[in-house]
Design a protein around this motif. Structure first.
Motif, PDB file in Angstrom:
ATOM      1  N   GLY A   1      17.182 110.403  76.892  1.00  0.00           N
ATOM      2  CA  GLY A   1      18.277 110.017  77.770  1.00  0.00           C
ATOM      3  C   GLY A   1      19.543 109.674  77.012  1.00  0.00           C
ATOM      4  N   ARG A   2      19.410 108.927  75.896  1.00  0.00           N
ATOM      5  CA  ARG A   2      20.584 108.563  75.103  1.00  0.00           C
ATOM      6  C   ARG A   2      21.209 109.795  74.457  1.00  0.00           C
ATOM      7  NH1 ARG A   2      19.816 103.757  71.079  1.00  0.00           N
ATOM      8  NH2 ARG A   2      22.097 103.914  71.135  1.00  0.00           N
TER       9      ARG A   2
ATOM     10  N   ARG B   1      21.089 112.882  75.626  1.00  0.00           N
ATOM     11  CA  ARG B   1      21.783 113.642  76.678  1.00  0.00           C
ATOM     12  C   ARG B   1      23.115 113.005  77.024  1.00  0.00           C
ATOM     13  NH1 ARG B   1      16.570 114.128  78.970  1.00  0.00           N
ATOM     14  NH2 ARG B   1      17.005 112.366  80.349  1.00  0.00           N
ATOM     15  N   ARG B   2      23.139 111.680  77.153  1.00  0.00           N
ATOM     16  CA  ARG B   2      24.395 111.008  77.516  1.00  0.00           C
ATOM     17  C   ARG B   2      25.443 111.167  76.422  1.00  0.00           C
ATOM     18  NH1 ARG B   2      20.612 107.365  79.637  1.00  0.00           N
ATOM     19  NH2 ARG B   2      20.647 106.054  77.769  1.00  0.00           N
ATOM     20  N   TYR B   3      25.007 111.076  75.170  1.00  0.00           N
ATOM     21  CA  TYR B   3      25.957 111.266  74.073  1.00  0.00           C
ATOM     22  C   TYR B   3      26.516 112.693  74.085  1.00  0.00           C
ATOM     23  CZ  TYR B   3      27.946 111.746  69.434  1.00  0.00           C
ATOM     24  OH  TYR B   3      28.810 111.997  68.404  1.00  0.00           O
TER      25      TYR B   3
ATOM     26  N   ASP C   1      29.018 113.084  76.894  1.00  0.00           N
ATOM     27  CA  ASP C   1      30.298 112.431  76.584  1.00  0.00           C
ATOM     28  C   ASP C   1      31.093 113.256  75.575  1.00  0.00           C
ATOM     29  OD1 ASP C   1      29.729 110.370  78.299  1.00  0.00           O
ATOM     30  OD2 ASP C   1      28.948 109.044  76.739  1.00  0.00           O
TER      31      ASP C   1
ATOM     32  N   THR D   1      23.044 119.615  79.664  1.00  0.00           N
ATOM     33  CA  THR D   1      22.359 118.323  79.542  1.00  0.00           C
ATOM     34  C   THR D   1      21.261 118.145  80.580  1.00  0.00           C
ATOM     35  OG1 THR D   1      24.089 117.276  80.898  1.00  0.00           O
ATOM     36  CG2 THR D   1      24.351 117.182  78.506  1.00  0.00           C
TER      37      THR D   1
ATOM     38  N   GLU E   1      21.282 118.176  83.943  1.00  0.00           N
ATOM     39  CA  GLU E   1      21.525 117.388  85.144  1.00  0.00           C
ATOM     40  C   GLU E   1      21.120 118.165  86.392  1.00  0.00           C
ATOM     41  OE1 GLU E   1      24.997 114.559  85.258  1.00  0.00           O
ATOM     42  OE2 GLU E   1      25.770 116.079  83.877  1.00  0.00           O
TER      43      GLU E   1
END
Length: 207
Positions: A8-9, A11-13, A16, A32, A34
């Motif tokens: 999860g981290r 993917r979020r990075y 961004d 990512t 989604e």
């Protein structure tokens, strides 16, 4: 001690980083993982595989250097806007038109036949608008005539709910869809006149 890495981290990075590089939101969502429920653009955007690979390679090069295995060529597209053959449109709409011609051949229809004809014409109009706009199947599609500007040929659509993203868009209606909307408005006016000769119960007196 910093928190350990997790999928999860990561993917979020990545999301961004792609956004700061000016990447399209649909590409960000695709790369990512989604879901369309959270990334509205995935419902109606077609993406070239080569462009997806280009953005993914750019991300890898920026973070891991140039020692990357060559990526294979990937022609083609992903997404929901892949073009449908015109023969399919002709077959679907032709079948609807034949059914409409049959119900309209009745010279003195009973109220139940008027209802059946109206429902069939409603389905025909909805199908044409769906095909013309890519509108998602929702509970109350095209519910306000005020969302359609026939003078300019534009239609405002809000067919999704997302978090943090705009759930609406403005589209240009094809000429066939504009003409069908005019026919639809004429149909409603004629329907009001036809139904006026029947002694229909008032909704105000219904219990």
């Amino acid at each position: 001690m910093s928190r350990p890495l997790s999928p999860g981290r990561i993917r979020r990075y990545k999301a961004d980083w792609l956004r700061t590089q000016g990447c399209d939101p649909a590409i960000v969502g695709f790369l990512t993982g989604e879901l369309p429920a959270w990334r509205a653009q995935l419902h109606y955007t077609r993406l070239r595989r080569s462009e997806l690979i280009w953005w993914h390679r750019r991300y890898l090069l920026a973070h891991f250097g140039t020692r990357l295995c060559p990526f294979p060529e990937a022609p083609g597209d992903y997404g929901s806007r892949i073009a449908l053959p015109m023969t399919l449109f002709a077959t679907v709409m032709g079948a609807q038109q034949r059914e409409l011609a049959e119900v309209r051949a009745v010279s003195s229809p009973a109220p139940s036949e008027i209802v059946a004809a109206h429902n069939l014409y409603t389905g025909y109009t909805l199908m044409l608008l769906y095909l013309a706009t890519g509108h998602r199947p929702v509970g109350s599609p095209f519910e306000r005539l005020g969302d359609m500007d026939l003078a300019t040929g534009l239609i405002w659509i809000s067919d999704k709910t997302t978090s943090g993203e705009r759930g609406a868009r403005v589209l240009v209606l094809p000429q066939a869809a504009q003409q069908q909307l005019r026919h639809w408005c004429d149909h409603l006016r004629r329907l009001q006149t036809v139904l006026g000769v029947y002694q229909l119960p008032s909704l105000e007196n219904a219990h």
